[in-house]
Design a protein around this motif. Sequence first.
Motif, PDB file in Angstrom:
ATOM      1  N   ILE A  37       0.851  -1.206   0.000  1.00  0.00           N
ATOM      2  CA  ILE A  37       0.000   0.000   0.000  1.00  0.00           C
ATOM      3  C   ILE A  37       0.881   1.249   0.000  1.00  0.00           C
ATOM      4  O   ILE A  37       0.659   2.186  -0.769  1.00  0.00           O
ATOM      5  CB  ILE A  37      -0.964   0.013   1.215  1.00  0.00           C
ATOM      6  CG1 ILE A  37      -1.913  -1.188   1.174  1.00  0.00           C
ATOM      7  CG2 ILE A  37      -1.772   1.319   1.255  1.00  0.00           C
ATOM      8  CD1 ILE A  37      -2.879  -1.277   2.361  1.00  0.00           C
ATOM      9  N   GLU A  38       1.927   1.247   0.846  1.00  0.00           N
ATOM     10  CA  GLU A  38       2.830   2.411   0.906  1.00  0.00           C
ATOM     11  C   GLU A  38       3.596   2.590  -0.401  1.00  0.00           C
ATOM     12  O   GLU A  38       3.915   3.716  -0.783  1.00  0.00           O
ATOM     13  CB  GLU A  38       3.803   2.286   2.080  1.00  0.00           C
ATOM     14  CG  GLU A  38       3.316   2.828   3.417  1.00  0.00           C
ATOM     15  CD  GLU A  38       2.474   4.097   3.353  1.00  0.00           C
ATOM     16  OE1 GLU A  38       2.907   5.097   2.770  1.00  0.00           O
ATOM     17  OE2 GLU A  38       1.350   4.079   3.867  1.00  0.00           O
ATOM     18  N   ILE A  81       2.423   1.947  -3.405  1.00  0.00           N
ATOM     19  CA  ILE A  81       1.465   2.640  -4.284  1.00  0.00           C
ATOM     20  C   ILE A  81       1.417   4.125  -3.917  1.00  0.00           C
ATOM     21  O   ILE A  81       1.471   4.993  -4.786  1.00  0.00           O
ATOM     22  CB  ILE A  81       0.053   2.002  -4.173  1.00  0.00           C
ATOM     23  CG1 ILE A  81       0.064   0.601  -4.800  1.00  0.00           C
ATOM     24  CG2 ILE A  81      -1.014   2.878  -4.848  1.00  0.00           C
ATOM     25  CD1 ILE A  81      -1.188  -0.213  -4.529  1.00  0.00           C
ATOM     26  N   GLY A  82       1.363   4.403  -2.624  1.00  0.00           N
ATOM     27  CA  GLY A  82       1.335   5.786  -2.153  1.00  0.00           C
ATOM     28  C   GLY A  82       2.581   6.559  -2.546  1.00  0.00           C
ATOM     29  O   GLY A  82       2.505   7.720  -2.934  1.00  0.00           O
ATOM     30  N   ALA A  85       2.412   7.356  -6.194  1.00  0.00           N
ATOM     31  CA  ALA A  85       1.436   8.452  -6.329  1.00  0.00           C
ATOM     32  C   ALA A  85       2.078   9.780  -5.944  1.00  0.00           C
ATOM     33  O   ALA A  85       1.953  10.777  -6.660  1.00  0.00           O
ATOM     34  CB  ALA A  85       0.219   8.174  -5.451  1.00  0.00           C
ATOM     35  N   ALA A  86       2.788   9.791  -4.811  1.00  0.00           N
ATOM     36  CA  ALA A  86       3.451  11.002  -4.325  1.00  0.00           C
ATOM     37  C   ALA A  86       4.488  11.504  -5.333  1.00  0.00           C
ATOM     38  O   ALA A  86       4.596  12.700  -5.593  1.00  0.00           O
ATOM     39  CB  ALA A  86       4.110  10.736  -2.973  1.00  0.00           C
ATOM     40  N   SER A 141       1.355   7.515   7.744  1.00  0.00           N
ATOM     41  CA  SER A 141       1.506   7.315   6.300  1.00  0.00           C
ATOM     42  C   SER A 141       2.727   8.074   5.791  1.00  0.00           C
ATOM     43  O   SER A 141       2.723   9.299   5.696  1.00  0.00           O
ATOM     44  CB  SER A 141       0.259   7.807   5.569  1.00  0.00           C
ATOM     45  OG  SER A 141       0.575   8.043   4.208  1.00  0.00           O
ATOM     46  N   ILE A 142       3.781   7.318   5.504  1.00  0.00           N
ATOM     47  CA  ILE A 142       5.038   7.921   5.036  1.00  0.00           C
ATOM     48  C   ILE A 142       4.829   8.612   3.677  1.00  0.00           C
ATOM     49  O   ILE A 142       5.438   9.652   3.402  1.00  0.00           O
ATOM     50  CB  ILE A 142       6.170   6.854   4.987  1.00  0.00           C
ATOM     51  CG1 ILE A 142       7.550   7.491   4.810  1.00  0.00           C
ATOM     52  CG2 ILE A 142       5.927   5.787   3.931  1.00  0.00           C
ATOM     53  CD1 ILE A 142       8.110   8.074   6.062  1.00  0.00           C
ATOM     54  N   SER A 143       3.929   8.072   2.827  1.00  0.00           N
ATOM     55  CA  SER A 143       3.656   8.666   1.510  1.00  0.00           C
ATOM     56  C   SER A 143       3.086  10.071   1.657  1.00  0.00           C
ATOM     57  O   SER A 143       3.529  11.006   0.980  1.00  0.00           O
ATOM     58  CB  SER A 143       2.645   7.822   0.735  1.00  0.00           C
ATOM     59  OG  SER A 143       3.073   6.498   0.641  1.00  0.00           O
ATOM     60  N   ILE A 144       2.089  10.227   2.532  1.00  0.00           N
ATOM     61  CA  ILE A 144       1.449  11.532   2.723  1.00  0.00           C
ATOM     62  C   ILE A 144       2.451  12.515   3.325  1.00  0.00           C
ATOM     63  O   ILE A 144       2.505  13.678   2.922  1.00  0.00           O
ATOM     64  CB  ILE A 144       0.198  11.394   3.631  1.00  0.00           C
ATOM     65  CG1 ILE A 144      -0.849  10.498   2.960  1.00  0.00           C
ATOM     66  CG2 ILE A 144      -0.412  12.759   3.943  1.00  0.00           C
ATOM     67  CD1 ILE A 144      -2.062  10.226   3.817  1.00  0.00           C
ATOM     68  N   ALA A 203       5.054  13.507   0.459  1.00  0.00           N
ATOM     69  CA  ALA A 203       4.423  14.340  -0.577  1.00  0.00           C
ATOM     70  C   ALA A 203       4.166  15.756  -0.071  1.00  0.00           C
ATOM     71  O   ALA A 203       4.471  16.736  -0.748  1.00  0.00           O
ATOM     72  CB  ALA A 203       3.116  13.698  -1.043  1.00  0.00           C
ATOM     73  N   TRP A 208      -3.303   7.874  -5.968  1.00  0.00           N
ATOM     74  CA  TRP A 208      -3.719   8.385  -4.649  1.00  0.00           C
ATOM     75  C   TRP A 208      -5.123   7.880  -4.300  1.00  0.00           C
ATOM     76  O   TRP A 208      -5.410   7.542  -3.149  1.00  0.00           O
ATOM     77  CB  TRP A 208      -3.721   9.918  -4.606  1.00  0.00           C
ATOM     78  CG  TRP A 208      -2.415  10.560  -4.264  1.00  0.00           C
ATOM     79  CD1 TRP A 208      -1.743  11.483  -5.021  1.00  0.00           C
ATOM     80  CD2 TRP A 208      -1.613  10.380  -3.079  1.00  0.00           C
ATOM     81  NE1 TRP A 208      -0.587  11.867  -4.389  1.00  0.00           N
ATOM     82  CE2 TRP A 208      -0.482  11.204  -3.199  1.00  0.00           C
ATOM     83  CE3 TRP A 208      -1.739   9.582  -1.936  1.00  0.00           C
ATOM     84  CZ2 TRP A 208       0.516  11.270  -2.214  1.00  0.00           C
ATOM     85  CZ3 TRP A 208      -0.747   9.641  -0.959  1.00  0.00           C
ATOM     86  CH2 TRP A 208       0.353  10.475  -1.114  1.00  0.00           C
ATOM     87  N   TYR A 224      -4.776   4.356  -3.300  1.00  0.00           N
ATOM     88  CA  TYR A 224      -4.161   4.388  -1.959  1.00  0.00           C
ATOM     89  C   TYR A 224      -5.212   4.732  -0.902  1.00  0.00           C
ATOM     90  O   TYR A 224      -5.258   4.105   0.163  1.00  0.00           O
ATOM     91  CB  TYR A 224      -3.031   5.421  -1.962  1.00  0.00           C
ATOM     92  CG  TYR A 224      -2.282   5.549  -0.658  1.00  0.00           C
ATOM     93  CD1 TYR A 224      -1.293   4.637  -0.296  1.00  0.00           C
ATOM     94  CD2 TYR A 224      -2.529   6.609   0.214  1.00  0.00           C
ATOM     95  CE1 TYR A 224      -0.590   4.769   0.888  1.00  0.00           C
ATOM     96  CE2 TYR A 224      -1.832   6.749   1.404  1.00  0.00           C
ATOM     97  CZ  TYR A 224      -0.864   5.823   1.732  1.00  0.00           C
ATOM     98  OH  TYR A 224      -0.165   5.957   2.912  1.00  0.00           O
TER      99      TYR A 224
END
Lengths: 89, 89
Positions: A7-8, A10-11, A14-15, A62-65, A68, B53, B56
Amino acid sequence: MFQIDYIEIIGLIAATCTTAAFLPQVYKTWKTKDVAGLSLPMVLMLFIGVALWLLYGFLMKSISIIIANSITIISIFLLVYFKIKHHKK
Amino acid sequence: MFQIDYIEIIGLIAATCTTAAFLPQVYKTWKTKDVAGLSLPMVLMLFIGVALWLLYGFLMKSISIIIANSITIISIFLLVYFKIKHHKK
């Protein structure tokens, strides 16, 4: 604290895409010094929004958020700097 | 499936701020029909990023991410529509 699963990943992709799409705009503003289209209330609202996304990212672990929005908040600081610098001239 | 707690409320406020800051740009493009600054690779990358996103957001069960990116993806469709329509003239 943070876990990187599919999941991360994918994030993070996305980021990367959304940040990469945003950065040329910052670069263009830096090159042209054209900040006429930037309204301060709009930039301020964006800043508050991104700061809240950062907080949300930490709360959601959430490391992705976090990544980003960290990059975005630096970009906004740059845009505000350009705006103030340009305005003084 | 989705739960609204204080974390989601922070996320929803964040989504409102960043979306509200983005919409005037779409409106301005609609009014001026000026899509010269929009490059197709950039818009495509943004589209892929926002679609990821969204994915996600569903995987993280985050209603904030889903709402924010749904509105953004509609905006991108509008921008692409303006670009194609303007290009044909």
